[in-house]
Design a protein around this motif. Structure first.
Motif, PDB file in Angstrom:
ATOM      1  N   ILE A 165       0.855  -1.197   0.000  1.00  0.00           N
ATOM      2  CA  ILE A 165       0.000   0.000   0.000  1.00  0.00           C
ATOM      3  C   ILE A 165       0.892   1.249   0.000  1.00  0.00           C
ATOM      4  O   ILE A 165       0.623   2.225  -0.687  1.00  0.00           O
ATOM      5  N   ASP A 166       1.967   1.183   0.782  1.00  0.00           N
ATOM      6  CA  ASP A 166       2.860   2.339   0.883  1.00  0.00           C
ATOM      7  C   ASP A 166       3.419   2.731  -0.486  1.00  0.00           C
ATOM      8  O   ASP A 166       3.400   3.902  -0.879  1.00  0.00           O
TER       9      ASP A 166
ATOM     10  N   ARG B  11       0.422   3.885  -2.880  1.00  0.00           N
ATOM     11  CA  ARG B  11      -0.200   5.145  -2.498  1.00  0.00           C
ATOM     12  C   ARG B  11       0.838   6.195  -2.071  1.00  0.00           C
ATOM     13  O   ARG B  11       0.477   7.258  -1.573  1.00  0.00           O
TER      14      ARG B  11
ATOM     15  N   ILE C 231       2.916   6.568   0.412  1.00  0.00           N
ATOM     16  CA  ILE C 231       2.749   7.080   1.770  1.00  0.00           C
ATOM     17  C   ILE C 231       4.061   7.615   2.343  1.00  0.00           C
ATOM     18  O   ILE C 231       4.119   8.751   2.817  1.00  0.00           O
TER      19      ILE C 231
ATOM     20  N   LEU D  69      -0.198  11.980  -7.978  1.00  0.00           N
ATOM     21  CA  LEU D  69      -1.157  10.902  -7.745  1.00  0.00           C
ATOM     22  C   LEU D  69      -0.495   9.543  -7.502  1.00  0.00           C
ATOM     23  O   LEU D  69       0.498   9.213  -8.129  1.00  0.00           O
ATOM     24  N   GLY D  70      -1.074   8.768  -6.606  1.00  0.00           N
ATOM     25  CA  GLY D  70      -0.657   7.374  -6.438  1.00  0.00           C
ATOM     26  C   GLY D  70      -1.513   6.459  -7.298  1.00  0.00           C
ATOM     27  O   GLY D  70      -2.326   6.928  -8.092  1.00  0.00           O
ATOM     28  N   SER D  71      -1.345   5.163  -7.144  1.00  0.00           N
ATOM     29  CA  SER D  71      -2.181   4.216  -7.898  1.00  0.00           C
ATOM     30  C   SER D  71      -3.193   3.576  -6.974  1.00  0.00           C
ATOM     31  O   SER D  71      -2.926   3.389  -5.801  1.00  0.00           O
ATOM     32  N   LYS D  72      -4.312   3.225  -7.535  1.00  0.00           N
ATOM     33  CA  LYS D  72      -5.371   2.605  -6.751  1.00  0.00           C
ATOM     34  C   LYS D  72      -4.923   1.210  -6.311  1.00  0.00           C
ATOM     35  O   LYS D  72      -4.528   0.395  -7.123  1.00  0.00           O
ATOM     36  N   PHE D  73      -4.992   0.962  -5.013  1.00  0.00           N
ATOM     37  CA  PHE D  73      -4.593  -0.329  -4.461  1.00  0.00           C
ATOM     38  C   PHE D  73      -5.561  -1.419  -4.888  1.00  0.00           C
ATOM     39  O   PHE D  73      -5.165  -2.521  -5.266  1.00  0.00           O
ATOM     40  N   SER D  74      -6.845  -1.094  -4.849  1.00  0.00           N
ATOM     41  CA  SER D  74      -7.864  -2.105  -5.093  1.00  0.00           C
ATOM     42  C   SER D  74      -7.887  -2.596  -6.536  1.00  0.00           C
ATOM     43  O   SER D  74      -8.556  -3.566  -6.847  1.00  0.00           O
ATOM     44  N   PHE D  75      -7.184  -1.908  -7.416  1.00  0.00           N
ATOM     45  CA  PHE D  75      -7.144  -2.329  -8.814  1.00  0.00           C
ATOM     46  C   PHE D  75      -6.020  -3.320  -9.092  1.00  0.00           C
ATOM     47  O   PHE D  75      -5.928  -3.876 -10.166  1.00  0.00           O
TER      48      PHE D  75
END
Lengths: 279, 279
Positions: free
Chosen positions: B68-69, B72, B74, B94-100
């Motif tokens: 996630i870090d 996203r 972090i 922008l980060g990338s969507k984790f759920s994708f």
């Protein structure tokens, strides 16, 4: 009228509806509604469309990421290694076990309610046995809950290891997380805020973090953005994110489609895709 | 004999069993077995006890946290805010969507196998719809799989967005993640390593990260610890953790109990609590 800039006080509603006497629709691109003068919109029959659940997965993912980061000291140990300290100063201090974190979901008829935040990240939290306290409060509703809410949050904080704040900012939630709640959360407690900065009494939180009265914090939102209180900067037990929980290209694309869809619906006299109904 | 220091090459087995001709038991406090001369132990009937699943939850939690870090951003945005850049330089990229993230579990009869890593973090991953590629390989087993494994990993990497390396270091897994695998993972791919450093060809990974051939990496282990390659230090798309995936007070306590329990069992002529059986 498109509303994009979430003001950080529920008391400073945008004067725009008053300045635009013919406006018939407000489409916000923010998850929070605190920047919209909802009573004025209601009085004049102005329709309000919000972001529905476009941001939900991203916000939840960031909440989980911030929580693991604080507990396992990921950002702090990343800095430690990148500053070349590992060979000279040895192992990094122990983090806390994530899987031991005490989990409480909290909502109830009287106002704590599973909002848009019905999400991948929360599902992910549900997958674990014990975990994280989550407070979920629908913005702008059930205004009678104010004092009881604060008392309940105290009880919740006393019974959990981590408190994730993902509610809206209203008169009732302003400084909901105050000295008493932080003190109830305690020395091993962690707070994550992905809602709005002023829900937490930030000065009190900084003091608690500096004096070890709570263990750590993961914060995406602040009382004064973008001028984050400098006291946070030297704290290794705090992970800061620049109000970007929702900013992924995927969510931005979904958002554009929703905004355009709402405008098309409005001018075609069809129901809005994501109308906010003020109960 | 207690073995505590995991050497980072499978080729340099500890000479201790040879130097201690009367030793009858090896208790390791490491998850990896690469530092133990298993053939010598087998030949002489020396019992080996490992850590069983004591570290599993912590390692999995860190893997999820690192993933996630990286996605996203972090740690990178934490540094950005703490360096006071938000007011002057504006929003963070922008980060990338984790759920994708595309999820593939990968194990099979011939050697990829769900090890000790049957864990909270993995359960947590299972809770999400699509996600992350995980390669799970039992150390020291099925030595015939070497070349096919590398080919399968290539296929796996080509079909996923994130590859979590949590296998043991063996002759077969040394530099398993090479130029071809990284190239198959591609420009949007993220790699997380919570296994052992030499499983990845680190020079090649650094080159891929610097030239944008892969998107990012979250690394708890390195080819040369604690002297981490300095090339990593300036990279915002890399999150580094000082081989501390298992270091929480809770796991340390469980570990002490297991080690003592194994010693007590051994000297009472009872079965070991966590005997490693080399098949």
């Amino acid at each position: 009228m498109a509303s994009t800039n979430p003001q950080e006080s529920v008391r400073d509603h945008s004067p725009l509806p008053k300045l635009l006497p013919t406006v018939r629709l407000v489409v916000t691109t923010s998850a929070g509604l605190n920047q919209i003068d909802l009573p004025e919109c209601r009085r004049r029959g102005i329709a309000v469309a919000n972001v529905a659940n476009v941001y939900s997965a991203d916000v939840a993912d960031l909440a989980v990421g911030l929580l693991i980061d604080v507990l396992r000291k990921i950002s702090a140990s990343n800095s430690y290694v990148k500053q070349g300290n590992w060979p000279t100063r040895g192992d990094y201090p122990l983090g806390s076990k994530f899987s031991f974190v005490n989990f409480v979901y909290c909502w109830e008829e009287s106002g704590l309610e599973l909002l848009d935040w019905e999400i991948s990240g929360m599902k992910l939290l549900k997958g674990l046995k014990p975990l994280v306290a989550v407070s979920l409060i629908t913005p702008g509703r059930k205004s009678h809950m104010s004092r009881t809410l604060s008392m309940k949050i105290c009880e919740l904080a006393a019974n959990c290891d981590a408190l994730i704040i993902c509610c809206g900012l209203t008169d009732q939630t302003h400084h909901l997380i105050n000295k008493e709640v932080l003190s109830a959360l305690g020395k091993k407690g962690v707070i994550v805020n992905i809602g709005r900065g002023p829900i937490i009494d930030e000065k009190e939180m900084v003091r608690c973090l500096m004096e070890g009265e709570i263990a750590g914090a993961g914060l995406d939102v602040f009382e004064n953005e973008p001028d984050v209180a400098k006291d946070f900067f030297a704290l290794d037990n705090v992970v800061l994110s620049p109000h970007c929980a929702v900013f992924t290209p995927e969510s931005m694309k979904d958002l554009s489609e929703l905004v355009v869809g709402n405008l098309v619906a409005f001018f075609s006299n069809k129901p809005l895709l994501s109308e906010y109904v003020d109960e």
